[in-house]
Design an enzyme around this catalytic site. Structure first.
Site, PDB file in Angstrom:
ATOM      1  N   SER A 108       0.838  -1.199   0.000  1.00  8.72           N
ATOM      2  CA  SER A 108       0.000   0.000   0.000  1.00  8.72           C
ATOM      3  C   SER A 108       0.872   1.247   0.000  1.00  8.72           C
ATOM      4  O   SER A 108       2.019   1.214   0.454  1.00  8.72           O
ATOM      5  CB  SER A 108      -0.915   0.011   1.231  1.00  8.72           C
ATOM      6  OG  SER A 108      -1.733  -1.138   1.270  1.00  8.72           O
ATOM      7  N   ASP A 219       4.698  -3.899 -16.656  1.00  9.61           N
ATOM      8  CA  ASP A 219       3.365  -3.508 -16.180  1.00  9.61           C
ATOM      9  C   ASP A 219       3.122  -2.023 -16.448  1.00  9.61           C
ATOM     10  O   ASP A 219       2.655  -1.292 -15.574  1.00  9.61           O
ATOM     11  CB  ASP A 219       3.225  -3.815 -14.692  1.00  9.61           C
ATOM     12  CG  ASP A 219       1.765  -3.835 -14.225  1.00  9.61           C
ATOM     13  OD1 ASP A 219       0.870  -3.978 -15.085  1.00  9.61           O
ATOM     14  OD2 ASP A 219       1.516  -3.710 -13.015  1.00  9.61           O
TER      15      ASP A 219
END
EC number: 2.7.11.1
Length: 460
Positions: A108, A219
Site C-alpha cells: 500500500s 506492467d
C-alpha cells in the site's frame, strides 16, 4: 481519510486499543533486522535511527551524494557489490499523519502531509527488497550529469526501513488515469504538446531502464504513470514511471552477477538487500507474461497463437523486452489519444474492444490483432502524416505468420468484421490538426515491426 499508525505498523504490532472510537495501535518491540556478514552491524543508539523528517533534495541532483557505490568483491573478483549509502536506512519511519493513497498486489502507498513524501509499505520481505533494489538503481542514475533528462522520469528515493518494509520516495500527486479525469477539459494544444513531450521522455526512460539497467517493467499502464501538472494551466510538466513490483532482469542485467548491501550505522543494523539468486528469482512467470495480454505486442501474441508461449525462467533479450514495454506505453498513448479526441469531437466515434486482464483464448487474441489492424490502419491512412507504411501490419502479413489454417481463417473473418465496424462507426470523422503529433507517436510506439518501435529511443 488520514491513517494514524505507521504504514508498516501492522508488521510489528500485535494488539490495538480503542480511543474514542478510533483504533490506535500499540506497537511492540520490533524484531531486529536480519544480520548480514557482508554488512558491519552497529548497535550503538543514535538519534537518527528513526526517520522523523525528510530534507528536500537539491534541484541539481548531481550535487547530491551518491546513493550506491560499486565495489569489487575481494573474495570473488567476478562479482560486484553495490553498497547503499547507510544514511538512507532507518530503523522506523515516523512521518505521521498519513493519508491512504492506494493498494496494489504487493503493498500500500500513503501520503505524509508533514513531509510531503509518498510512503510505500510492502507486504513481503522478498518483494520489498527487490523493489527497493530496482528503485535505488534508477534513482541513483539522477546523480549522473548526462542522465538528468532521463532521471526526471523516475522517482527519487529518500529513505527506507528494512524492519517495517517501507520505502520513502517522492510524492507525485496524480496517476495518469486520475489526471485525465480531472484535467484536459477542454483539451488544449498546449496540453497535447506537453503530453507528447512527456510520453517521448518516458520512451527514452524505458530505453535506459532496459538497455543500461538491464531491467524490464512489464506492467506499463495508466495507473503506473504518475503526473505532476502546472497548477495554472493543468498541463503535465512531468511524467514518472512507477511501481517496479513486476520488474525483471533481461539479457543486459548485471544484477545476476552482484549483491546489494547497506552497511550499518549507529542505531541501525546493516542489511543484505539482494543477491544473485534474487535477480534470477525475478524472472517473470508465465502468469505475469500472460497477464494483461491486451498490452502485449503482436509478435508476442502471434508466437502464443503458434504454440510458442513464454518460457518461464528464461532471460529475454534487452531489445525484446524493450519492444514489449514500448508497445505497452504506446497502448497508453493510444488510450489518451482516443479519450481526448472524444472530448474534442463531443462524442466517442471509435469502436472499442473490451479485454480483461486475464489470459485470453486464441479466438480473442486473433480478434484483438484484427481490431488493432483495422483501427490503426484507418487512423494512419485518414489522419496521420507520419508516412509509415502499414503500421499495424497487413492482413496478409499477420495471416502468413499464423501456422494453422483454422487460425488464419479465424483472423481473416475478424479482420473483415472489424474493418466494416470501424468504417461504419467512424463515418467520415476527421481528426483536428492539433492531434497530429500524438497520433503519429501512438502509431510509432504501437508499430507492428518491433525494430521500428525501438527507434523511439532516438527521438529528439
Amino acid at each position: 481519510m488520514a491513517t494514524r499508525g505507521r504504514p508498516g505498523a501492522k508488521q510489528v504490532a500485535d494488539h490495538s486499543v480503542s480511543d474514542g472510537g478510533e483504533q490506535r495501535r500499540i506497537p511492540q518491540k520490533p524484531p531486529g533486522p536480519e544480520r548480514c556478514d557482508v554488512c558491519s552491524a552497529v548497535s550503538a543508539a543514535g538519534a537518527a535511527a528513526d526517520l522523523i523528517d525528510v530534507a528536500p533534495l537539491e534541484e541539481d541532483l548531481t550535487k547530491e551524494p551518491q546513493q550506491i557505490v560499486v565495489t569489487i568483491m575481494s573474495n570473488d573478483p567476478a562479482k560486484v557489490c553495490l553498497k547503499v549509502d547507510p544514511a538512507l536506512h532507518y530503523r522506523n519511519v515516523e512521518l505521521e499523519p498519513y493519508r491512504f493513497l492506494g493498494r496494489g498486489g504487493y503493498g500500500s502507498v500513503f501520503y505524509s502531509r508533514r513531509a510531503n513524501v509518498a510512503v510505500k509499505a510492502l507486504t513481503h520481505g522478498a518483494s520489498f527488497r527487490w523493489e527497493l533494489a530496482v528503485s535505488l538503481i534508477v534513482s541513483s542514475a539522477a546523480r549522473r550529469q548526462e542522465l538528468s533528462d532521463i532521471a526526471k522520469h523516475f522517482l527519487q528515493i529518500y529513505a527506507f526501513s528494512s524492519v517495517e518494509k517501507i520505502i520513502v520516495m517522492e510524492y507525485i500527486r496524480h496517476d495518469l488515469r486520475t489526471y485525465l479525469d480531472e484535467h484536459c477539459k477542454p483539451v488544449t494544444q498546449s496540453a497535447l504538446d506537453a503530453l507528447v513531450r512527456e510520453f517521448r521522455g518516458l520512451a527514452k526512460a524505458l530505453a535506459f531502464f532496459h538497455i543500461e539497467c538491464g531491467l524490464a517493467h512489464l506492467d506499463v499502464k495508466q495507473n503506473n504513470i504518475l503526473v505532476n501538472c502546472d497548477p495554472r494551466t493543468g498541463d503535465p510538466v512531468r511524467m514518472v514511471l512507477a511501481d517496479f513490483s513486476l520488474a525483471a532482469i533481461n539479457g543486459n542485467s548485471f544484477l545476476n552477477k552482484c549483491c546489494m548491501v547497506c552497511p550499518g550505522r549507529p542505531g541501525v543494523t546493516g542489511v543484505h538487500i539482494i543477491d544473485t539468486e534474487d535477480a534470477v528469482n525475478s524472472l517473470p512467470s508465465n502468469n505475469i507474461l500472460l497477464f494483461r495480454m491486451s498490452r502485449r505486442p503482436p509478435e508476442f501474441l502471434l508466437d502464443y497463437c503458434n504454440g510458442v508461449g513464454p518460457r518461464c525462467g528464461e532471460v529475454m533479450g534487452a531489445m525484446t523486452t524493450f519492444a514489449m514495454d514500448v508497445f505497452a506505453l504506446g497502448s497508453v498513448v493510444h488510450e489518451v489519444l482516443l479519450l481526448c479526441l472524444s472530448r474534442v469531437l463531443g462524442r466517442d466515434p471509435f469502436p472499442h474492444m473490451t479485454c480483461t486482464d486475464e489470459p485470453m483464448d486464441h479466438k480473442t487474441i486473433l480478434s484483438l490483432l484484427a481490431y488493432r489492424l483495422a483501427l490503426t490502419d484507418y487512423l494512419s491512412q485518414s489522419w496521420s502524416s507520419a508516412g509509415f507504411v502499414n503500421p499495424a501490419g497487413t492482413r496478409e502479413g499477420i495471416s502468413s505468420a499464423l501456422q494453422w489454417e483454422c487460425m488464419r481463417d479465424m483472423f481473416l473473418a475478424s479482420a473483415e468484421a472489424w474493418t466494416r465496424t470501424v468504417r461504419r462507426k467512424m463515418n467520415g470523422a476527421r481528426s483536428p490538426s492539433m492531434f497530429a503529433d500524438i497520433l503519429d507517436l501512438s502509431i510509432l510506439l504501437c508499430h507492428f515491426d518491433p525494430d521500428v518501435r525501438r527507434t523511439v529511443s532516438a527521438l529528439a
